[in-house]
Design a protein around this motif. Structure first.
Motif, PDB file in Angstrom:
ATOM      1  N   LEU A 192       0.810  -1.233   0.000  1.00 48.06           N
ATOM      2  CA  LEU A 192       0.000   0.000   0.000  1.00 48.06           C
ATOM      3  C   LEU A 192       0.835   1.271   0.000  1.00 48.06           C
ATOM      4  CD1 LEU A 192       0.218   1.183   3.132  1.00 48.06           C
ATOM      5  CD2 LEU A 192      -1.484  -0.553   3.578  1.00 48.06           C
ATOM      6  N   VAL A 193       2.119   1.187   0.379  1.00 47.75           N
ATOM      7  CA  VAL A 193       2.906   2.426   0.507  1.00 47.75           C
ATOM      8  C   VAL A 193       3.052   3.178  -0.805  1.00 47.75           C
ATOM      9  CG1 VAL A 193       4.184   1.763   2.571  1.00 47.75           C
ATOM     10  CG2 VAL A 193       5.158   1.266   0.314  1.00 47.75           C
ATOM     11  N   LYS A 194       2.840   2.506  -1.925  1.00 50.48           N
ATOM     12  CA  LYS A 194       2.999   3.262  -3.173  1.00 50.48           C
ATOM     13  C   LYS A 194       1.907   4.314  -3.352  1.00 50.48           C
ATOM     14  CE  LYS A 194       1.293  -0.428  -6.231  1.00 50.48           C
ATOM     15  NZ  LYS A 194       1.649  -1.608  -5.426  1.00 50.48           N
ATOM     16  N   HIS A 195       0.849   4.215  -2.524  1.00 49.61           N
ATOM     17  CA  HIS A 195      -0.219   5.233  -2.561  1.00 49.61           C
ATOM     18  C   HIS A 195      -0.072   6.258  -1.442  1.00 49.61           C
ATOM     19  CE1 HIS A 195      -2.327   2.844  -5.540  1.00 49.61           C
ATOM     20  NE2 HIS A 195      -2.018   1.793  -4.803  1.00 49.61           N
ATOM     21  N   PHE A 196       0.987   6.146  -0.672  1.00 45.18           N
ATOM     22  CA  PHE A 196       1.130   6.997   0.507  1.00 45.18           C
ATOM     23  C   PHE A 196       2.104   8.139   0.226  1.00 45.18           C
ATOM     24  CE2 PHE A 196       3.378   8.101   4.435  1.00 45.18           C
ATOM     25  CZ  PHE A 196       2.292   8.590   5.146  1.00 45.18           C
TER      26      PHE A 196
END
Lengths: 248, 248
Positions: A192-196
């Motif tokens: 999910l970090v690629k959206h953070f």
């Protein structure tokens, strides 16, 4: 992708935790103490107690909530004024002990999240972690809506609560517009970090090189005696470039 | 004696530990993790890994040795090269797990203390803590003699091993001339500190004000996220003056 930290899927994160506690011989007490300590150090890096002493810590019913409880104790000792929102307290010997430790410090447990939010300077989101799937259950939808709407800084533990561990922010529901200001990934970043887009820390300074290699992740370059490492802005770009090169 | 930290007798230290683990709801796993973390931070303050990376950690059969095992793991992650001398390994589930955690990192367990000492840059003395009384048993007399004779820096955990907790250095035996270069007192200094002349740290940042008041000790003024506090040279003079004023 030698300078890109790699990510850990929800399933791999669960497997790694199980392995740490079986052949790795760590106890959950120990791992939770170290995880919560990392969380407290990330809070300190972002907003020290001199600037934002009142920290509201929202704890969910599982291990993510337990990490929040440990962090609250350390934050108290760092001279913050923590308060805890912990509406679902399971019958669990470890969590119950962590609660006693906080009550012995006189740390308040609040029942009205929305009222408590008005009095806080910052928030720790320890509601859901890497094992979250599906629907946000009561009483958390309105809490997550409030976190999405607040102008206060929010640090999420392992995942912005309600985000899918692989695909990130949900397309509908209370977490649709929830973008916390900071995130601490425990052991390793999740996909999910690629959206953070906020400040991003990694914590959990107990991972062996052998385990990191087995799970295809990296041991962060911690400094000194730090229990957290902030990943610079370049990290995400490097990570996405690495992912592209691998055809992901 | 408002600016003097007060001390904790051997009996009071044992009572406090018991209370932390009963009504205080801490687990031994948790307390040992925090104690060992404090020890590792004291080592770092005195000699960072860039100057003296090879740390030999001598562990006794009890909780003092367990603190040393935890410290060794943290020191490894700080980029030291620890090695462990642990000649008496009791059948104890917690200590056995701490050993597995170290072996998973490839940390060597040495059997010849004297040979290992020749190869080390510094030593952690985690042999005996506040529950030590009476005679130094085998194989530790020659180890303590070697610690008394070495020119390497030695940091003792809670007490220079073989010292009486109340009255300090023994008048005969292997520890007669043992004066370590540094000491970390866990939770609070023990009465023996009035005979100690080196650098002195306090660790264990989990003590509540209520417990400190009950046991007549002080919560040190830790800084930032530190898990140790160094007590300045003025502290001992203030403490002894306070003790004089109280007629002790």
């Amino acid at each position: 992708m030698t300078n890109a930290l790699r990510t850990l899927s929800a399933k791999a994160a669960a497997d790694l935790d199980r392995e740490l506690m079986s052949s790795g011989a760590f106890s959950l007490d120990q791992l939770m103490e170290l995880a919560g300590l990392s969380v407290s150090q990330a809070v300190y890096r972002v907003h020290p107690p001199s600037s934002k002493p009142k920290v509201l810590i929202a704890c969910g019913p599982g291990n993510n909530g337990g990490d929040g409880l440990v962090a609250a104790r350390h934050l108290y000792h760092y001279k913050y004024q923590p308060s805890i929102y912990y509406p679902k307290q399971p019958k669990n010997e470890l969590y119950e002990r962590l609660v006693v430790q906080l009550k012995d410090l006189g740390i308040p447990f609040v029942t009205d999240f929305h009222a408590a939010l008005k009095d806080a300077h910052q928030v720790v989101d320890a509601i859901f972690g890497f094992s979250f799937t599906g629907e946000v259950r009561e009483p958390f939808p309105s809490v997550i809506s409030a976190l999405a709407a607040t102008s206060l800084p929010v640090l999420s533990v392992d995942a912005p609560s309600s985000w899918d561990i692989e695909s990130g922010p949900p397309s509908s529901g209370p977490g649709k517009d929830f973008h916390p200001t900071a995130l601490i990934s425990l052991t390793a970043p999740k996909p999910l970090v690629k959206h953070f887009k906020g400040r991003h820390f990694v914590g959990g300074r107990f991972l062996t090189k052998k385990m990191a290699d087995k799970y295809g992740i990296d041991v962060p370059e911690y400094e000194g005696v730090d229990q957290v490492k902030e990943l610079g802005q370049g990290w995400l770009r490097a990570w996405m470039r690495g992912a592209d090169e691998e055809g992901n």
